[in-house]
Design an enzyme around this catalytic site. Sequence first.
Site, PDB file in Angstrom:
ATOM      1  N   TRP A 177       0.918  -1.418   0.153  1.00 21.27           N
ATOM      2  CA  TRP A 177      -0.126  -0.436   0.352  1.00 21.27           C
ATOM      3  C   TRP A 177       0.907   1.126  -0.386  1.00 21.27           C
ATOM      4  O   TRP A 177       0.186   2.206  -0.668  1.00 21.27           O
ATOM      5  CB  TRP A 177      -0.810   0.285   0.971  1.00 21.27           C
ATOM      6  CG  TRP A 177      -1.814  -0.817   0.959  1.00 21.27           C
ATOM      7  CD1 TRP A 177      -1.689  -2.350   1.837  1.00 21.27           C
ATOM      8  CD2 TRP A 177      -2.991  -1.265   0.289  1.00 21.27           C
ATOM      9  NE1 TRP A 177      -3.051  -2.692   1.672  1.00 21.27           N
ATOM     10  CE2 TRP A 177      -3.936  -2.342  -0.061  1.00 21.27           C
ATOM     11  CE3 TRP A 177      -3.408  -0.672  -1.281  1.00 21.27           C
ATOM     12  CZ2 TRP A 177      -4.580  -2.893  -0.594  1.00 21.27           C
ATOM     13  CZ3 TRP A 177      -4.347  -1.051  -1.632  1.00 21.27           C
ATOM     14  CH2 TRP A 177      -5.159  -2.541  -1.325  1.00 21.27           C
ATOM     15  N   ASP A 225      -1.169   6.721   6.549  1.00 20.75           N
ATOM     16  CA  ASP A 225      -2.500   5.974   6.256  1.00 20.75           C
ATOM     17  C   ASP A 225      -2.440   5.165   6.828  1.00 20.75           C
ATOM     18  O   ASP A 225      -2.210   3.668   7.114  1.00 20.75           O
ATOM     19  CB  ASP A 225      -2.252   4.897   4.448  1.00 20.75           C
ATOM     20  CG  ASP A 225      -2.996   3.981   4.229  1.00 20.75           C
ATOM     21  OD1 ASP A 225      -4.533   3.641   4.912  1.00 20.75           O
ATOM     22  OD2 ASP A 225      -3.103   3.101   3.313  1.00 20.75           O
ATOM     23  N   LYS A 283     -11.691  -1.580   6.317  1.00 22.37           N
ATOM     24  CA  LYS A 283     -11.388  -2.670   7.570  1.00 22.37           C
ATOM     25  C   LYS A 283     -11.471  -2.843   8.675  1.00 22.37           C
ATOM     26  O   LYS A 283     -11.965  -3.725   9.428  1.00 22.37           O
ATOM     27  CB  LYS A 283      -9.659  -2.446   6.990  1.00 22.37           C
ATOM     28  CG  LYS A 283      -8.515  -2.006   5.793  1.00 22.37           C
ATOM     29  CD  LYS A 283      -8.529  -3.088   5.281  1.00 22.37           C
ATOM     30  CE  LYS A 283      -7.919  -2.739   3.835  1.00 22.37           C
ATOM     31  NZ  LYS A 283      -7.145  -2.717   3.383  1.00 22.37           N
TER      32      LYS A 283
HETATM   33  C1  LIG Z   1      -7.114  -1.804   2.124  1.00 19.57           C
HETATM   34  C2  LIG Z   1      -6.131  -0.572   1.782  1.00 19.57           C
HETATM   35  C3  LIG Z   1      -5.638   0.039   1.219  1.00 19.57           C
HETATM   36  C4  LIG Z   1      -6.810   0.605   0.029  1.00 19.57           C
HETATM   37  O1  LIG Z   1      -8.378   0.603   0.657  1.00 19.57           O
HETATM   38  P1  LIG Z   1      -9.028   0.860  -0.686  1.00 19.57           P
HETATM   39  O2  LIG Z   1     -10.512   1.489   0.017  1.00 19.57           O
HETATM   40  O3  LIG Z   1      -9.888  -0.319  -1.082  1.00 19.57           O
HETATM   41  O4  LIG Z   1      -8.638   1.781  -1.645  1.00 19.57           O
HETATM   42  C5  LIG Z   1      -4.536   0.795   0.955  1.00 19.57           C
HETATM   43  N1  LIG Z   1      -4.254   1.401   1.865  1.00 19.57           N
HETATM   44  C6  LIG Z   1      -4.213   0.167   3.009  1.00 19.57           C
HETATM   45  C7  LIG Z   1      -3.002   0.372   4.350  1.00 19.57           C
HETATM   46  C8  LIG Z   1      -4.812  -0.790   3.688  1.00 19.57           C
HETATM   47  O5  LIG Z   1      -5.290  -2.255   4.515  1.00 19.57           O
END
Ligand SMILES: *Cc1c(COP(=O)(O)O)cnc(C)c1O
Length: 360
Positions: free
Chosen positions: A101, A171, A195
């Site tokens: 990511w 993030d 998540k």
């Molecule tokens: C799942 C995830 C993403 C992607 O998320 P989307 O909402 O599908 O774009 C980005 N960063 C992390 C850390 C993730 O676990």
Amino acid sequence: MNRVYNFSAGPAMLPEEVLKQAADEMLDFGGSGMSINEMSHRSKAFDGVIETAEKDLRELLQIPDNYKVLFLQGGASQQFAAVPMNMMKNKKAAYIVTGQWAKKAFQEAQIYGETVKVADSSDQTFSYIPDCSNLDIPEDADYVYICENNTIYGTKFHTLPDTKGHDLVADVSSCFLSEPVDISKYAVMYGGVQKNIGPAGLVISIIREDLIRDEVLPGTPTMLKWKTQADNGSLYNTPNCWSIYICGLVFQWLKKNGGLSEMKKRNEEKAKILYDYLDSSKLFKGTVRKEDRSLMNVPFVTGDDALNDLFVKEATAQGLVSLKGHRTVGGMRASIYNAMPKEGVEKLVTFMEAFEKQHG
Ligand SMILES: *Cc1c(COP(=O)(O)O)cnc(C)c1O
């Protein structure tokens, strides 16, 4: 009804109480005679939903007044572009690459400016967090970027990097609301909610006010400009009403259950059960350097692909589902977010012990 223990990394398990309340309100939300899914996002009822959600989130995370909370679409991946578009003044940023990511965010930012990789743990399949105490950060970098909890690899920054005075962007998709945090250490914190919070398709961005500005990179779409969204209270266009509503219910559930310090306690307790067993097992092994382990995502392997497959298959038959690891790590991964009860982790470990007895 036969609910399973769902160890999916995302979309992931939600608190049963929340799902039940949503089911109860599905045909008639708050006496309106309609579902939240059928309602104008400009209605009084929805105003109440989004305002209460923001208020509760601010309380849970103790978000200072000089930060805006935005409920945006496009998932976390959309912010990979929005961050450089809104933050690059000098067209330069520093990225710490600790997994897929972070790497995707790093690559996306290259479209918009110069991106400098200041630390990287790809040499050992991202199984650790690099030392970020004395990074070589360009003086004129607009920000330093991290993925705080690496969903795929199961690592977590337990200490934030020393950004040497630069703005930190994180993030936090897979550790959002898993423990108390000090928002003032971040310039921007954002996460896809699917998540640890709610239904997919919503990303919550918490942004220090001075970064919400008119001066963005030329060509930035109106929708991706944080100022557009902030000026319109996240209602510039039709938002993901459903996800905002469910997230609001989850915030209330979190408050009722003691808030984030209680979540941290429970999450540590759950993770310890699993990690202690992994450390004592001769069959199963955790894949992450101990001091960098995530409380949320726990990858483990047996070292034998056929045995891994058998484990996943037999676990599924026991109601322990979505344990297959990410294809780049192999083996298994148990995601144990806020909504996973301790009983689910205990049942998993009991099953692992039995499996080890049989196959170890
Ligand atoms: C799942 C995830 C993403 C992607 O998320 P989307 O909402 O599908 O774009 C980005 N960063 C992390 C850390 C993730 O676990």
